[in-house]
Design an enzyme around this catalytic site. Structure first.
Site, mmCIF file in Angstrom:
data_model
loop_
_atom_site.group_PDB
_atom_site.id
_atom_site.type_symbol
_atom_site.label_atom_id
_atom_site.label_comp_id
_atom_site.label_asym_id
_atom_site.label_seq_id
_atom_site.Cartn_x
_atom_site.Cartn_y
_atom_site.Cartn_z
ATOM 1 N N ALA A 91 19.499 10.744 -4.154
ATOM 2 C CA ALA A 91 19.067 9.609 -4.641
ATOM 3 C C ALA A 91 17.541 9.253 -4.648
ATOM 4 C CB ALA A 91 19.544 8.543 -3.676
ATOM 5 N N TRP A 141 11.779 15.916 -1.306
ATOM 6 C CA TRP A 141 10.949 15.660 -1.928
ATOM 7 C C TRP A 141 9.690 15.038 -1.172
ATOM 8 C CZ3 TRP A 141 11.244 19.350 -5.305
ATOM 9 C CH2 TRP A 141 12.311 19.711 -5.948
ATOM 10 N N ILE A 142 9.499 15.203 0.025
ATOM 11 C CA ILE A 142 8.754 14.313 0.973
ATOM 12 C C ILE A 142 7.303 15.191 1.115
ATOM 13 C CG2 ILE A 142 8.509 13.326 3.129
ATOM 14 C CD1 ILE A 142 10.791 12.163 1.473
ATOM 15 N N GLU A 202 7.356 8.458 -7.124
ATOM 16 C CA GLU A 202 6.979 7.093 -7.042
ATOM 17 C C GLU A 202 7.125 6.160 -8.140
ATOM 18 O OE1 GLU A 202 3.782 6.092 -4.514
ATOM 19 O OE2 GLU A 202 3.266 8.321 -3.614
HETATM 20 N N1 CAA Z 1 7.876 -5.734 -2.999
HETATM 21 C C1 CAA Z 1 8.639 -6.369 -2.088
HETATM 22 N N2 CAA Z 1 9.964 -6.873 -2.378
HETATM 23 C C2 CAA Z 1 10.242 -6.447 -3.512
HETATM 24 C C3 CAA Z 1 9.583 -5.583 -4.343
HETATM 25 C C4 CAA Z 1 8.410 -5.168 -3.948
HETATM 26 N N3 CAA Z 1 7.666 -4.602 -4.595
HETATM 27 N N4 CAA Z 1 10.500 -5.209 -5.555
HETATM 28 C C5 CAA Z 1 11.579 -5.667 -5.446
HETATM 29 N N5 CAA Z 1 11.673 -6.409 -4.225
HETATM 30 C C6 CAA Z 1 12.667 -7.313 -3.631
HETATM 31 C C7 CAA Z 1 13.251 -8.054 -4.737
HETATM 32 O O1 CAA Z 1 12.478 -9.391 -4.345
HETATM 33 C C8 CAA Z 1 14.751 -8.357 -4.237
HETATM 34 O O2 CAA Z 1 14.750 -9.489 -3.360
HETATM 35 P P1 CAA Z 1 15.929 -10.389 -3.097
HETATM 36 O O3 CAA Z 1 17.215 -9.523 -3.046
HETATM 37 O O4 CAA Z 1 15.788 -10.932 -1.953
HETATM 38 O O5 CAA Z 1 16.068 -11.130 -4.342
HETATM 39 C C9 CAA Z 1 14.933 -7.120 -3.923
HETATM 40 O O6 CAA Z 1 14.001 -6.410 -3.400
HETATM 41 C C10 CAA Z 1 15.922 -6.345 -4.842
HETATM 42 O O7 CAA Z 1 14.694 -5.978 -5.968
HETATM 43 P P2 CAA Z 1 15.127 -5.777 -7.465
HETATM 44 O O8 CAA Z 1 16.478 -6.521 -7.672
HETATM 45 O O9 CAA Z 1 14.120 -5.650 -8.335
HETATM 46 O O10 CAA Z 1 15.616 -4.264 -7.171
HETATM 47 P P3 CAA Z 1 16.514 -3.330 -7.971
HETATM 48 O O11 CAA Z 1 17.900 -2.637 -7.492
HETATM 49 O O12 CAA Z 1 16.518 -3.859 -9.413
HETATM 50 O O13 CAA Z 1 15.874 -2.045 -7.991
HETATM 51 C C11 CAA Z 1 14.137 -0.260 -8.735
HETATM 52 C C12 CAA Z 1 14.572 -1.834 -8.797
HETATM 53 C C13 CAA Z 1 12.817 -0.585 -9.676
HETATM 54 C C14 CAA Z 1 14.817 0.364 -9.649
HETATM 55 C C15 CAA Z 1 13.594 0.262 -7.438
HETATM 56 O O14 CAA Z 1 14.803 0.643 -6.952
HETATM 57 C C16 CAA Z 1 12.682 1.357 -7.656
HETATM 58 O O15 CAA Z 1 11.377 1.080 -7.778
HETATM 59 N N6 CAA Z 1 13.104 2.663 -7.596
HETATM 60 C C17 CAA Z 1 12.227 3.603 -7.576
HETATM 61 C C18 CAA Z 1 12.084 4.292 -6.196
HETATM 62 C C19 CAA Z 1 11.125 5.344 -6.180
HETATM 63 O O16 CAA Z 1 9.964 5.110 -6.794
HETATM 64 N N7 CAA Z 1 11.214 6.395 -5.374
HETATM 65 C C20 CAA Z 1 10.198 7.330 -5.314
HETATM 66 C C21 CAA Z 1 9.795 7.606 -3.946
HETATM 67 S S1 CAA Z 1 8.752 8.700 -3.658
HETATM 68 C C22 CAA Z 1 9.211 9.822 -2.272
HETATM 69 O O17 CAA Z 1 10.022 9.515 -1.573
HETATM 70 C C23 CAA Z 1 8.312 11.126 -2.351
HETATM 71 C C24 CAA Z 1 7.456 11.203 -1.502
HETATM 72 O O18 CAA Z 1 7.055 12.294 -0.856
HETATM 73 C C25 CAA Z 1 6.520 9.854 -1.054
#
Ligand code: CAA
Length: 399
Positions: free
Chosen positions: A131, A157-158, A368
């Site tokens: 995931a 992938w951290i 990200e």
């Molecule tokens: N800030 C705060 N709250 C947020 C938000 C934000 N930026 N974005 C969404 N929310 C809230 C929404 O308001 C919503 O709240 P409610 O349920 O109360 O209405 C809730 O979160 C769900 O939001 P969405 O309906 O927008 O969520 P979604 O299921 O449509 O998901 C998505 C959207 C854009 C696909 C999201 O899942 C996403 O960004 N996925 C990508 C994840 C990602 O970037 N992963 C990489 C991580 S990097 C890593 O781990 C490696 C490392 O080394 C760092």
């Protein structure tokens, strides 16, 4: 009135970051990258320069500067190598800003203060083997047991998984909600490397960012005190998204550093290398590649500066940050591709840095939030399918 001028403080912190990266990383980077080696001393130099807490308030051990300063540091770091910017993405963008936003006073004193001083390093663990984009698809669980939680799962992938002392780990606290893919069953925990059952390892054979550590974290019956729950139970998804608003910003800003590095290296080469009796910079098709780099750099910089300006005001900026991340990483990939092309056969060899820039540019279009996730987000904002609501906690305004 819009002011496009950086302040003296901004210029000073950018100069400091440039000096540190030039002095301590540039001389070694080619060898480190060739050997797939990270230089642990470099983090020590960042700590000595106080940069690891650049935008964390002084009362929590940081420099007390603004989010634009964080962006400028990222741009200067990635001008030398992406691995240096990644430290700021995970330690500051994803972890420390989150701790500042969601941590209670006790958590801030225990975890944020040493992180801001650079005594401890933090990272972020959301992604799992199965995931990435689909954050609610994670499998890690946290079962409540008296005054502690028992965590089980694996993160993948951290960045800095082998280096960090503190991890922000996302896990399901409500398995019924997990089955329904209801994000309000996810929670966030501060996990220390020293907790029993935590093991980490590195991923070998990466395409790019070879001078940076990327790896996995395994959690086997890890007992985490209930005091290490960040925010409330069920707020994990929102915390993760706020983390990503911080992390994506650093990736965007860093990418403009990569574009600038491509422009500078290519300019130096194109003004000396001759074909058909003249410097290749005079050929129109080569000029076109330079023009595209300038376009990507200038427009990308405005996008992340706008996101940083909103962050400074404490205004929700998910849309602007996502756009900046998408555009800047896209343009960095294009700039690196063109930089190799301008260098011709020499660009195909690691004798010149553009080959490294080319490999390094790829990851940022994936981590990200992939390019595709950002495209969907932008379309959904435009179509009215996605709206930014008011949040319980936002990173504090500065300046
Ligand atoms: N800030 C705060 N709250 C947020 C938000 C934000 N930026 N974005 C969404 N929310 C809230 C929404 O308001 C919503 O709240 P409610 O349920 O109360 O209405 C809730 O979160 C769900 O939001 P969405 O309906 O927008 O969520 P979604 O299921 O449509 O998901 C998505 C959207 C854009 C696909 C999201 O899942 C996403 O960004 N996925 C990508 C994840 C990602 O970037 N992963 C990489 C991580 S990097 C890593 O781990 C490696 C490392 O080394 C760092």
């Amino acid at each position: 009135m819009i002011d496009f001028e950086l302040t003296d403080d901004h210029k000073t912190v950018a100069d400091l970051a440039r000096d540190v990266a030039n002095k301590y990383l540039r001389p070694k980077i080619q060898e480190l990258d060739r050997a797939y080696k990270a230089d642990p001393e470099f983090i020590e130099h960042l700590k000595e320069a106080d940069l690891l807490g650049v935008c964390i308030p002084e009362k929590y051990g940081g420099m007390g500067m603004d989010y634009i300063s964080l962006g400028l540091v990222c741009e200067e770091m990635e001008y030398v190598d992406t691995s240096a910017r990644v430290v700021f993405s995970v330690h500051v963008g994803l972890n420390s800003i989150t701790m500042l936003t969601w941590g209670n006073e006790e958590q801030k004193q225990k975890y944020l203060v040493p992180q801001a001083k650079g005594e401890k390093i933090g990272t972020f663990g959301l992604t799992e083997p199965g995931a990435g984009s689909d954050a609610v698809g994670i499998l890690t669980t946290a079962r409540k047991d008296g005054d502690k939680y028992i965590l089980n799962g694996e993160k993948m992938w951290i960045s800095l998984s082998d280096v960090a002392d503190h991890f922000l780990i996302f896990a399901w606290t409500d398995t019924a909600k997990q089955k329904q893919r209801d994000h309000s069953g996810l929670s966030c925990f501060i996990v220390e490397r020293g907790f029993d059952g935590v093991t980490t390892g590195s991923i070998e054979g990466k395409l790019g960012v070879r001078a940076g550590k990327t790896g996995w974290i395994a959690l086997q019956d890890v007992e985490v005190p209930a005091a290490n729950l960040l925010g409330r139970e069920g707020e994990g998804f929102k915390i993760a998204m706020v983390c990503l608003d911080g992390g994506r910003y650093t990736v965007a800003a860093g990418s403009t550093g990569l574009i600038r590095a491509c422009m500078d290296a290519s300019k130096e080469y194109a003004l000396t290398r001759k074909t058909f009796t003249e410097e290749i910079a005079n050929h129109q098709l080569v000029k076109e590649m330079f023009a595209e780099m300038v376009y990507g750099y200038e427009a990308g910089r405005l996008l992340w500066l706008k996101a940083g300006w909103l962050k400074n005001k404490g205004v929700r900026n998910t849309r602007e940050t996502s756009l900046a991340k998408w555009f800047c990483t896209d343009q960095a990939e294009k700039a690196a591709y063109n930089a190799v092309q301008i260098h011709g056969a020499y660009g195909f060899s690691d004798e010149y840095p553009v080959e490294r820039f080319f490999r390094n540019s790829k990851g940022a279009a994936i981590y990200e939030g992939t390019r595709e996730i950002h495209k969907l987000m932008q379309a959904d904002y435009l179509l009215g399918f996605r709206k930014d609501k008011k949040l319980r906690n936002m990173p504090p305004a500065v300046g």
